[in-house]
Scaffold this motif. Structure first.
Motif, PDB file in Angstrom:
ATOM      1  N   MET A 240       0.840  -1.196   0.000  1.00 48.55           N
ATOM      2  CA  MET A 240       0.000   0.000   0.000  1.00 48.55           C
ATOM      3  C   MET A 240       0.871   1.240   0.000  1.00 48.55           C
ATOM      4  O   MET A 240       1.968   1.256   0.548  1.00 48.55           O
ATOM      5  N   THR A 241       0.394   2.287  -0.655  1.00 45.71           N
ATOM      6  CA  THR A 241       1.104   3.555  -0.713  1.00 45.71           C
ATOM      7  C   THR A 241       0.790   4.372   0.536  1.00 45.71           C
ATOM      8  O   THR A 241      -0.369   4.618   0.842  1.00 45.71           O
ATOM      9  N   ILE A 242       1.824   4.771   1.258  1.00 47.22           N
ATOM     10  CA  ILE A 242       1.644   5.594   2.442  1.00 47.22           C
ATOM     11  C   ILE A 242       2.495   6.848   2.285  1.00 47.22           C
ATOM     12  O   ILE A 242       3.315   6.957   1.360  1.00 47.22           O
ATOM     13  N   ALA A 243       2.308   7.818   3.160  1.00 47.95           N
ATOM     14  CA  ALA A 243       3.048   9.072   3.053  1.00 47.95           C
ATOM     15  C   ALA A 243       3.296   9.656   4.437  1.00 47.95           C
ATOM     16  O   ALA A 243       2.583   9.339   5.395  1.00 47.95           O
ATOM     17  N   TRP A 244       4.302  10.512   4.494  1.00 43.83           N
ATOM     18  CA  TRP A 244       4.635  11.219   5.737  1.00 43.83           C
ATOM     19  C   TRP A 244       4.874  12.681   5.419  1.00 43.83           C
ATOM     20  O   TRP A 244       5.559  13.024   4.449  1.00 43.83           O
ATOM     21  N   LEU A 245       4.269  13.556   6.221  1.00 43.75           N
ATOM     22  CA  LEU A 245       4.457  14.998   6.088  1.00 43.75           C
ATOM     23  C   LEU A 245       5.455  15.496   7.120  1.00 43.75           C
ATOM     24  O   LEU A 245       5.250  15.299   8.324  1.00 43.75           O
ATOM     25  N   ASP A 246       6.499  16.128   6.668  1.00 45.41           N
ATOM     26  CA  ASP A 246       7.472  16.755   7.565  1.00 45.41           C
ATOM     27  C   ASP A 246       7.065  18.205   7.741  1.00 45.41           C
ATOM     28  O   ASP A 246       7.292  19.051   6.871  1.00 45.41           O
ATOM     29  N   CYS A 247       6.438  18.492   8.893  1.00 44.43           N
ATOM     30  CA  CYS A 247       5.920  19.835   9.171  1.00 44.43           C
ATOM     31  C   CYS A 247       6.822  20.603  10.123  1.00 44.43           C
ATOM     32  O   CYS A 247       6.365  21.480  10.865  1.00 44.43           O
ATOM     33  N   SER A 248       8.109  20.273  10.129  1.00 48.16           N
ATOM     34  CA  SER A 248       9.038  20.911  11.075  1.00 48.16           C
ATOM     35  C   SER A 248       9.238  22.392  10.777  1.00 48.16           C
ATOM     36  O   SER A 248       9.708  23.135  11.638  1.00 48.16           O
ATOM     37  N   ALA A 249       8.916  22.822   9.569  1.00 44.39           N
ATOM     38  CA  ALA A 249       8.992  24.241   9.237  1.00 44.39           C
ATOM     39  C   ALA A 249       7.607  24.863   9.161  1.00 44.39           C
ATOM     40  O   ALA A 249       7.451  25.991   8.703  1.00 44.39           O
ATOM     41  N   GLY A 250       6.587  24.124   9.595  1.00 42.29           N
ATOM     42  CA  GLY A 250       5.225  24.621   9.527  1.00 42.29           C
ATOM     43  C   GLY A 250       4.549  24.196   8.238  1.00 42.29           C
ATOM     44  O   GLY A 250       5.018  23.290   7.537  1.00 42.29           O
ATOM     45  N   ALA A 251       3.464  24.851   7.899  1.00 40.71           N
ATOM     46  CA  ALA A 251       2.712  24.495   6.696  1.00 40.71           C
ATOM     47  C   ALA A 251       1.783  25.627   6.307  1.00 40.71           C
ATOM     48  O   ALA A 251       1.261  26.341   7.162  1.00 40.71           O
ATOM     49  N   SER A 252       1.571  25.769   5.018  1.00 41.32           N
ATOM     50  CA  SER A 252       0.600  26.722   4.477  1.00 41.32           C
ATOM     51  C   SER A 252       0.013  26.106   3.217  1.00 41.32           C
ATOM     52  O   SER A 252       0.512  25.092   2.716  1.00 41.32           O
ATOM     53  N   GLY A 253      -1.032  26.722   2.699  1.00 44.84           N
ATOM     54  CA  GLY A 253      -1.675  26.166   1.520  1.00 44.84           C
ATOM     55  C   GLY A 253      -0.749  26.099   0.326  1.00 44.84           C
ATOM     56  O   GLY A 253      -0.696  25.090  -0.387  1.00 44.84           O
ATOM     57  N   ASP A 254       0.024  27.178   0.070  1.00 42.43           N
ATOM     58  CA  ASP A 254       0.907  27.168  -1.095  1.00 42.43           C
ATOM     59  C   ASP A 254       2.051  26.178  -0.929  1.00 42.43           C
ATOM     60  O   ASP A 254       2.532  25.602  -1.916  1.00 42.43           O
ATOM     61  N   MET A 255       2.485  25.931   0.314  1.00 43.40           N
ATOM     62  CA  MET A 255       3.522  24.926   0.542  1.00 43.40           C
ATOM     63  C   MET A 255       2.993  23.526   0.202  1.00 43.40           C
ATOM     64  O   MET A 255       3.710  22.691  -0.360  1.00 43.40           O
ATOM     65  N   PHE A 256       1.722  23.264   0.531  1.00 46.08           N
ATOM     66  CA  PHE A 256       1.121  21.978   0.172  1.00 46.08           C
ATOM     67  C   PHE A 256       1.068  21.809  -1.339  1.00 46.08           C
ATOM     68  O   PHE A 256       1.431  20.761  -1.879  1.00 46.08           O
ATOM     69  N   LEU A 257       0.610  22.847  -2.035  1.00 49.13           N
ATOM     70  CA  LEU A 257       0.536  22.754  -3.491  1.00 49.13           C
ATOM     71  C   LEU A 257       1.921  22.529  -4.087  1.00 49.13           C
ATOM     72  O   LEU A 257       2.086  21.725  -5.014  1.00 49.13           O
ATOM     73  N   GLY A 258       2.921  23.226  -3.567  1.00 48.87           N
ATOM     74  CA  GLY A 258       4.280  23.054  -4.062  1.00 48.87           C
ATOM     75  C   GLY A 258       4.807  21.646  -3.832  1.00 48.87           C
ATOM     76  O   GLY A 258       5.438  21.051  -4.718  1.00 48.87           O
ATOM     77  N   ALA A 259       4.549  21.095  -2.641  1.00 45.00           N
ATOM     78  CA  ALA A 259       5.009  19.733  -2.340  1.00 45.00           C
ATOM     79  C   ALA A 259       4.344  18.721  -3.262  1.00 45.00           C
ATOM     80  O   ALA A 259       4.979  17.753  -3.707  1.00 45.00           O
ATOM     81  N   LEU A 260       3.059  18.921  -3.571  1.00 44.63           N
ATOM     82  CA  LEU A 260       2.351  17.997  -4.449  1.00 44.63           C
ATOM     83  C   LEU A 260       2.900  18.045  -5.868  1.00 44.63           C
ATOM     84  O   LEU A 260       3.135  17.005  -6.499  1.00 44.63           O
ATOM     85  N   VAL A 261       3.124  19.244  -6.388  1.00 41.37           N
ATOM     86  CA  VAL A 261       3.697  19.364  -7.727  1.00 41.37           C
ATOM     87  C   VAL A 261       5.095  18.759  -7.756  1.00 41.37           C
ATOM     88  O   VAL A 261       5.469  18.037  -8.691  1.00 41.37           O
ATOM     89  N   ASP A 262       5.889  19.025  -6.715  1.00 40.55           N
ATOM     90  CA  ASP A 262       7.245  18.489  -6.644  1.00 40.55           C
ATOM     91  C   ASP A 262       7.238  16.962  -6.575  1.00 40.55           C
ATOM     92  O   ASP A 262       8.191  16.313  -7.015  1.00 40.55           O
ATOM     93  N   ALA A 263       6.148  16.388  -6.014  1.00 39.48           N
ATOM     94  CA  ALA A 263       6.030  14.934  -5.912  1.00 39.48           C
ATOM     95  C   ALA A 263       5.498  14.301  -7.189  1.00 39.48           C
ATOM     96  O   ALA A 263       5.386  13.069  -7.266  1.00 39.48           O
ATOM     97  N   GLY A 264       5.166  15.125  -8.183  1.00 41.78           N
ATOM     98  CA  GLY A 264       4.742  14.573  -9.461  1.00 41.78           C
ATOM     99  C   GLY A 264       3.298  14.803  -9.834  1.00 41.78           C
ATOM    100  O   GLY A 264       2.850  14.363 -10.890  1.00 41.78           O
TER     101      GLY A 264
END
Length: 464
Positions: A1-25
């Motif tokens: 199964m595909t699982i994931a982990w979010l490293d929120c050590s620098a916090g999080a915002s909406g644009d950071m989520f969008l950037g991480a998703l694009v960077d992940a493909g």
């Protein structure tokens, strides 16, 4: 199964989520299409590479006009419900906004329905939440875990003037979700939008990176480059390492990913497998409480509902006990109950069922019971109010014990049938055939359904 982990050590915002998703493909066009479906003024998503403390990531900018539009919770809900979105994306976005509405209502002492979003109700924040919902759903993640969330400290200016950090909405959303937090930096590290996406995506699953074979990493960059730490949100995606023991034998079996919902958090309401979209298959929801084995041959829930239900197999955060919400209803057209129960499951309930009762003056009625995790309470209450005629409800925390679950499949004469495996301390104790898969195979093979279920059950028993 595909699982994931979010490293929120620098916090999080909406644009950071969008950037991480694009960077992940994730294709930016997929998220843009979900945003376009809202039918608002033109909103454009643009992705560029960015460097923070020498580390490269993707920065997504949301270009949206500033408009003076009513952004109360009810207006945003109508917008999302009327948009041409994948159902998993719609429910995920509704879940995130329901969490924000509950948090803002608590902070300002008003009813959730009357919450007027300001910064969070702006078009760019709406685009962040809907884009993140669509992107996460497209990845086929079955469980997402988030690290401790760095929220920051100090003060910032909002629509009402200067407010302390972490913002009240951030603390309330993450508190309701049972998420661990730390201040750590003297600025706003986590925004309300970021907190809502984390809470909905992780759905109670927090901690260090789980054991996995890493397949890809997405790095999203925030708008600032503070000196304290690299302003990056990391999304680590991989294959779960999940050994399964045969009874009485030393045997390791790895679950096959064949599109069935796996244990989450997602629901983790933000998490859904790609093969669960638009299948066109009928959806059945049982009208009784969850069985002692934790599964039912006749039950197929929505992605969000199944994700929340399977999250019950994970250890809850400290103090975050499951909750039962109940209400008595005597004036609802009984034909509407199946749809109402389905809506509760889609809102994140782990289970929903009815008990026939007799009320005062001999009136026949039903008590609707809903089992859910604390982070789903706001969405479940909203679904109860919207899909039944209740004007109030009661709730209480409970103790719950659920077996660990894994997913595999068997092949009956060329037809793949999913099997849910229940484990007690690593040992297989139950195997349940997925009803819809068996029904499709029976129809194709021209055999009685009971025969196909028996064949699949026998094959599963041979495996374990």
């Amino acid at each position: 199964m595909t699982i994931a982990w979010l490293d929120c050590s620098a916090g999080a915002s909406g644009d950071m989520f969008l950037g991480a998703l694009v960077d992940a493909g994730v294709d930016l066009a997929l998220m843009q299409a979900a945003v376009d479906a809202l039918g608002t003024e033109p909103i454009r998503l643009r992705a560029n590479r960015a460097t923070r403390h020498g580390l490269v990531g993707t920065k997504v900018d949301v270009e949206a006009p500033e408009v003076a539009t009513d952004r109360r919770w009810r207006a945003i809900r109508v917008m999302l419900e009327g948009a041409d979105l994948e159902e998993a994306t719609r429910q995920s976005a509704l879940d995130a906004f329901a969490r924000l509405a509950a948090a803002e209502a608590a902070a300002h002492g008003i009813d959730a329905e009357d919450v007027h979003f300001h910064e969070v109700g702006a078009l760019d924040s709406i685009a962040d939440i809907v884009g993140a919902a669509a992107g996460l759903a497209s990845l086929g993640i079955t469980r997402l875990t988030a690290s401790t969330v760095t929220v920051g400290g100090g003060t910032t200016r909002g629509s009402h003037g200067s407010i302390p950090l972490p913002a009240p909405a951030v603390l309330r959303v993450l508190s309701d979700a049972g998420a661990p937090v730390v201040g750590a930096v003297p600025y706003e590290a986590c925004t309300p939008t970021g907190a809502a996406i984390i809470a909905a995506a992780a759905a109670g699953s927090y901690g260090s990176m789980p054991e996995m074979v890493v397949e890809r990493i997405g790095v999203g960059a925030g708008g600032r480059d503070p000196k304290e730490r690299a302003n990056l949100l990391r999304l680590v995606i991989g294959r779960e390492i999940a050994p399964v023991r045969r009874t009485g034998a030393a045997h390791v079996h790895r679950s096959h990913d064949h599109g069935h919902v796996g244990p989450t958090a997602n629901g983790n309401s933000f998490v859904a497998s790609h093969s669960r979209y638009g299948s066109g298959s009928p959806v059945e929801h049982h009208l009784g409480p969850e069985s002692s084995t934790g599964h039912d041959h006749h039950e197929h829930a929505s992605p969000a509902a199944q994700a929340h239900r399977d999250a019950e197999t994970q250890a809850p955060a400290a103090g975050a006990k499951p909750v039962v919400i109940e209400t008595n209803v005597d004036d609802l057209d009984p034909r509407l109950w199946p749809a109402a129960l389905a809506a509760l499951l889609d809102a994140g309930a782990s289970d929903a069922w009815l008990t026939p009762i007799l009320m005062k003056k001999g009136r026949p009625a039903h008590t609707v019971h809903v089992l859910c995790r604390p982070e789903a309470i706001a969405a479940v209450r909203s679904a109860l109010v919207r899909h039944t005629t209740t004007i109030g409800m009661r709730s209480y925390a409970i103790e719950k014990y659920a077996l660990e679950r894994r997913y595999t499949h068997v092949n009956v004469d060329g037809h793949e049938i999913g099997v849910k495996i229940a484990l007690e301390r690593g040992e297989v104790v139950n195997a349940s055939v997925e009803y819809e898969d068996a029904a499709a195979a029976a129809l194709s093979l021209g055999r009685p359904l009971k025969v196909v279920i028996a064949q699949a059950t026998a094959l599963a028993a041979e495996q374990y």
